[in-house]
Design an enzyme around this catalytic site. Structure first.
Site, short mmCIF file in Angstrom:
data_model
loop_
_atom_site.label_atom_id
_atom_site.label_comp_id
_atom_site.label_asym_id
_atom_site.label_seq_id
_atom_site.Cartn_x
_atom_site.Cartn_y
_atom_site.Cartn_z
N HIS A 28 -14.90 -4.54 10.73
CA HIS A 28 -14.55 -3.20 11.20
C HIS A 28 -15.79 -2.34 11.40
CE1 HIS A 28 -10.15 -2.78 9.74
NE2 HIS A 28 -10.39 -4.01 10.11
N ASP A 74 -7.69 -1.27 17.65
CA ASP A 74 -6.35 -1.05 17.06
C ASP A 74 -5.88 0.35 17.44
OD1 ASP A 74 -4.12 -0.85 15.45
OD2 ASP A 74 -5.14 -1.41 13.58
N ARG A 96 -14.20 -5.26 15.46
CA ARG A 96 -13.23 -4.24 15.85
C ARG A 96 -13.96 -2.90 15.90
NH1 ARG A 96 -8.02 -1.83 12.46
NH2 ARG A 96 -9.45 -0.18 11.85
N TRP A 137 1.39 7.48 12.06
CA TRP A 137 0.01 7.37 11.59
C TRP A 137 -0.53 6.01 11.95
CZ3 TRP A 137 -2.37 4.05 8.03
CH2 TRP A 137 -3.77 4.29 7.91
N TYR A 194 -7.78 7.69 13.88
CA TYR A 194 -7.51 6.55 13.01
C TYR A 194 -8.74 5.62 12.91
CZ TYR A 194 -6.46 1.87 11.72
OH TYR A 194 -6.55 0.65 11.14
N GLU A 235 -8.70 -11.15 10.20
CA GLU A 235 -9.32 -9.84 9.93
C GLU A 235 -10.02 -9.88 8.57
OE1 GLU A 235 -6.50 -6.64 9.56
OE2 GLU A 235 -8.05 -5.11 9.74
N GLU A 289 -4.50 -4.00 19.63
CA GLU A 289 -3.51 -4.17 18.55
C GLU A 289 -2.57 -2.98 18.42
OE1 GLU A 289 -5.58 -4.96 14.91
OE2 GLU A 289 -3.96 -4.15 13.69
N HIS A 339 -3.57 -10.18 9.27
CA HIS A 339 -3.98 -8.90 8.72
C HIS A 339 -4.89 -9.14 7.51
CE1 HIS A 339 -2.23 -4.86 6.99
NE2 HIS A 339 -3.37 -4.66 7.59
N HIS A 358 -3.03 1.50 16.48
CA HIS A 358 -2.27 1.91 15.29
C HIS A 358 -0.96 2.64 15.61
CE1 HIS A 358 -2.27 2.58 10.84
NE2 HIS A 358 -2.96 1.46 10.92
N ASP A 407 -6.15 -3.40 1.64
CA ASP A 407 -4.94 -3.36 0.79
C ASP A 407 -4.34 -4.75 0.59
OD1 ASP A 407 -4.68 -2.35 3.59
OD2 ASP A 407 -2.55 -2.64 3.26
N GLU A 457 1.33 -6.77 11.75
CA GLU A 457 0.88 -6.58 10.36
C GLU A 457 1.96 -5.97 9.48
OE1 GLU A 457 -2.60 -4.09 11.10
OE2 GLU A 457 -1.53 -2.36 10.33
N ASN A 487 0.81 -1.22 0.00
CA ASN A 487 0.00 0.00 0.00
C ASN A 487 0.85 1.28 0.00
OD1 ASN A 487 -2.45 1.25 -0.05
ND2 ASN A 487 -2.99 0.84 2.08
N ARG A 536 0.20 -11.13 13.75
CA ARG A 536 -0.68 -10.64 12.68
C ARG A 536 -0.08 -10.69 11.28
NH1 ARG A 536 -4.91 -8.37 12.19
NH2 ARG A 536 -4.35 -6.25 11.54
C1 GCO Z 1 -5.59 -2.99 10.21
C2 GCO Z 1 -4.61 -2.01 9.72
C3 GCO Z 1 -4.85 -1.37 8.42
C4 GCO Z 1 -3.64 -0.59 7.96
C5 GCO Z 1 -3.50 -0.69 6.49
C6 GCO Z 1 -2.28 0.05 5.97
O1 GCO Z 1 -5.48 -3.39 11.34
O2 GCO Z 1 -6.45 -3.37 9.42
O3 GCO Z 1 -3.99 -1.30 10.74
O4 GCO Z 1 -6.06 -0.74 8.23
O5 GCO Z 1 -3.70 0.74 8.37
O6 GCO Z 1 -3.45 -2.02 6.14
O7 GCO Z 1 -2.10 -0.18 4.61
MG MG Z 2 -3.84 -2.70 12.38
#
Ligand code: GCO
Ligand code: MG
Length: 402
Positions: free
Chosen positions: A122, A210, A147, A402, A159, A339, A236, A312, A212, A316, A262, A37, A283
């Site tokens: 999600h 998450d 989630r 991010w 996020y 996921e 996560e 994961h 993040h 993407d 991930e 991605n 993950r």
């Molecule tokens: C998740 C992830 C994603 C990522 C993404 C980045 O737990 O699904 O954190 O949403 O942000 O895969 O490309």
């Molecule tokens: Mg994640």
């Protein structure tokens, strides 16, 4: 038997995907996902300029030897570009081998260990109320695990908050969009979110969250502790995992289960966290960590320490990764959860697949191979569109994760 041809297909049915197709001299073909991605074309070049010339003429049955050849042979090991390229080759070769054996991939791996693969969806909303409703919607759709991500009062772009009911797609700008982050506001809000979710829906569903990579280790410890009464399935990516020592600190403070990995590429990224029992779920998934061949090694190491898988599965990761992951999940003894962020209809049409969702589970289907193909004619209609993930800054302008 020889690899006769290999080509890379780039398509953007709503988002970018990079797919490798390998064809043998006996007319069997296999496909693998190579999508990274926001950095897609680097893997295209890695494959076209450096990998495909070495593949032509090799015996596609020698998956292990080809994996070692590409990993050791590059001299420059690991990293997301290299490992995504190796994963694409490996996935395509497992697809070919399973087709040659006339078996679904899970049978070749050792057979099914379970009937269905439990997935989490999600749910997200702009504020607490919207998020509570979104979780209710997922419960109605039959999900057993959800989630929850929510907009946070005082933070403009938290996020994980999507733009539609079922889809969340962060890589949506031709240059990275800038978001602003504030940890204290987030830490005050999240326990309230999960308290309300448990008050509203009880404890019958698994809830996940998450962070993040936004927190420091001690903040992560505090969040985990504050969330303990709500019994999360996992928390996560609380803190960046480059310094894995920091997970010791988190573990000292909380029994909330932790999930990481991930963005990991190899067993070497996972090893210390697993061996020191600092996480509960790993993950890594097929495209990011060197394909089925390498993912299997990670899962076997994890099994020794009772760490379970939680691959994961954001948008993407193409349907090719999802299909291959579902065969892997069906076999792997220490499976935890998968996921599942739904792809759009446009994407699903480009990648015809055998897997299907029912009542909180995904089923890989019984098609031979990994059960996913690519409609090349349709793929041609969607040319590559540069797209980046956002970046995050603190309120004073400092770059953050991010
Ligand atoms: C998740 C992830 C994603 C990522 C993404 C980045 O737990 O699904 O954190 O949403 O942000 O895969 O490309
Ligand atoms: Mg994640």
């Amino acid at each position: 038997m020889k690899i006769q041809a290999a080509k890379v297909i780039v398509t953007c049915p709503g988002r970018n995907f990079v797919t490798l197709k390998i064809v043998t001299d006996q007319g069997v073909h296999g496909i693998g996902d190579a999508t990274l991605n926001g950095r897609e074309l680097s893997v295209v070049s890695y494959l076209e300029d450096h990998v495909i010339p070495c593949l032509i003429g090799r015996d596609p049955r020698q998956i292990e030897d080809i994996w070692q050849y590409l990993y050791r042979g590059a001299y420059w090991r690991r990293g997301p570009v290299t490992m995504s390229a190796i994963a694409a080759v490996d996935t395509a070769l497992w697809d070919i081998k399973a087709k040659m054996a006339n078996m679904p991939l899970y049978d070749l791996l050792g057979g099914k260990s379970r009937e269905g693969v439990m997935v989490y969806g999600h749910a997200n909303g702009g504020d607490l109320e919207e998020t509570i409703d979104a979780v209710g919607h997922y419960i109605e759709m039959g999900y057993k695990a959800i989630r929850a991500q929510s907009g946070v009062p005082g933070i403009k772009d938290a996020y994980g908050v999507g733009r539609g009911k079922l889809f969340y797609e962060p890589a949506d700008a031709s240059l990275p969009s800038e978001t602003v982050w504030d940890t204290p506001k987030y830490l005050r809000f999240v326990p309230k979110l999960f308290e309300t979710l448990r008050d509203t829906y009880g404890f019958d569903h698994h809830l996940l969250h998450d962070a993040h990579h936004r927190l420091t280790p001690i903040e992560a410890g505090r969040l985990g502790k504050d969330l303990e009464p709500y019994r999360l399935f996992w928390l996560e990516d609380t803190t960046p995992a480059e310094n894995q020592e920091s997970f010791k600190l988190i573990r000292q403070h909380t029994t909330t289960p932790l999930a990481v990995g991930e963005i990991f590429n190899t067993i070497w990224d996972c090893k210390d966290l697993i061996q020191n029992q600092l996480i509960d779920y790993i993950r890594t998934t097929v495209v990011r960590a060197g394909g089925i061949t390498h993912l299997r090694r990670i899962a076997d190491l994890a099994a020794i320490y009772q760490v379970r898988t939680g691959s994961h599965g954001a948008t993407d990761l193409s349907p090719v990764t999802m299909g291959a992951a579902l065969h892997f999940d069906s076999w792997v003894p220490n499976f935890g959860i998968q996921e599942y962020m739904r792809h759009t209809e446009e994407t699903d049409a480009v990648f015809p697949h055998a897997y299907r969702f029912e009542d909180g589970f995904l089923f890989p289907g019984d098609t031979i191979g990994h059960g996913v193909d690519i409609d090349e004619k349709l793929a041609e209609k969607y040319p590559y569109k540069r797209a980046y993930l956002p970046v995050a800054r603190l309120e004073d302008g400092t770059m953050w994760n991010w």
